[in-house]
Design a protein around this motif. Sequence first.
Motif, PDB file in Angstrom:
ATOM      1  N   MET A   1      41.906  35.128  39.136  1.00  0.00           N
ATOM      2  CA  MET A   1      40.912  36.196  39.127  1.00  0.00           C
ATOM      3  C   MET A   1      40.634  36.603  40.577  1.00  0.00           C
ATOM      4  O   MET A   1      40.340  35.761  41.412  1.00  0.00           O
ATOM      5  N   ASN A   2      40.764  37.891  40.882  1.00  0.00           N
ATOM      6  CA  ASN A   2      40.535  38.306  42.264  1.00  0.00           C
ATOM      7  C   ASN A   2      39.043  38.439  42.546  1.00  0.00           C
ATOM      8  O   ASN A   2      38.200  38.401  41.653  1.00  0.00           O
ATOM      9  N   ALA A   3      38.716  38.612  43.808  1.00  0.00           N
ATOM     10  CA  ALA A   3      37.311  38.642  44.241  1.00  0.00           C
ATOM     11  C   ALA A   3      36.559  39.824  43.638  1.00  0.00           C
ATOM     12  O   ALA A   3      35.386  39.689  43.266  1.00  0.00           O
ATOM     13  N   ASP A   4      37.215  40.984  43.514  1.00  0.00           N
ATOM     14  CA  ASP A   4      36.547  42.156  42.933  1.00  0.00           C
ATOM     15  C   ASP A   4      36.199  41.931  41.471  1.00  0.00           C
ATOM     16  O   ASP A   4      35.115  42.276  41.015  1.00  0.00           O
ATOM     17  N   THR A   5      37.127  41.340  40.732  1.00  0.00           N
ATOM     18  CA  THR A   5      36.886  41.057  39.321  1.00  0.00           C
ATOM     19  C   THR A   5      35.783  40.035  39.170  1.00  0.00           C
ATOM     20  O   THR A   5      34.906  40.167  38.303  1.00  0.00           O
ATOM     21  N   GLN A   6      35.804  39.016  40.017  1.00  0.00           N
ATOM     22  CA  GLN A   6      34.775  37.977  39.958  1.00  0.00           C
ATOM     23  C   GLN A   6      33.399  38.569  40.269  1.00  0.00           C
ATOM     24  O   GLN A   6      32.423  38.268  39.591  1.00  0.00           O
ATOM     25  N   ALA A   7      33.326  39.426  41.281  1.00  0.00           N
ATOM     26  CA  ALA A   7      32.055  40.068  41.629  1.00  0.00           C
ATOM     27  C   ALA A   7      31.574  40.959  40.485  1.00  0.00           C
ATOM     28  O   ALA A   7      30.388  40.967  40.152  1.00  0.00           O
TER      29      ALA A   7
END
Length: 119
Positions: free
Chosen positions: A1-7
């Motif tokens: 999961m990338n940082a944008d998706t996690q945010a």
Amino acid sequence: MNADTQAADEHVELAVEVFSMLADRTRVKILLALRDGEQSVGDLAAAVHKPTPGVSQHLAKLRLARMVVARHEGTRVYYRLADDHASELVSVAMHQAEHMLGTAAEHILVTDRATNDRA
């Protein structure tokens, strides 16, 4: 999961928490009453027609959710809205309720607006 998706997922989770906080009749009435300005717990209890201890518990939840802030003056505690966001959410929900009941003023529907923008 990338940082944008996690945010984005974190934002969705917090948004769900906000809606769950507003999914209570007494808390909505408290927020509506606080749009008139700072009030004591006793005044809010009278405004929402609920016992003071119960209103105090709801206010504690709203405070933890950062929707209201408290100010102590002697033995009395006064509450006010932390900002306009909760009030705006309640206003939109109330407006939606008016639409559901057929009592809202007419306005352009989103689909009509998109059609007019293309014209």
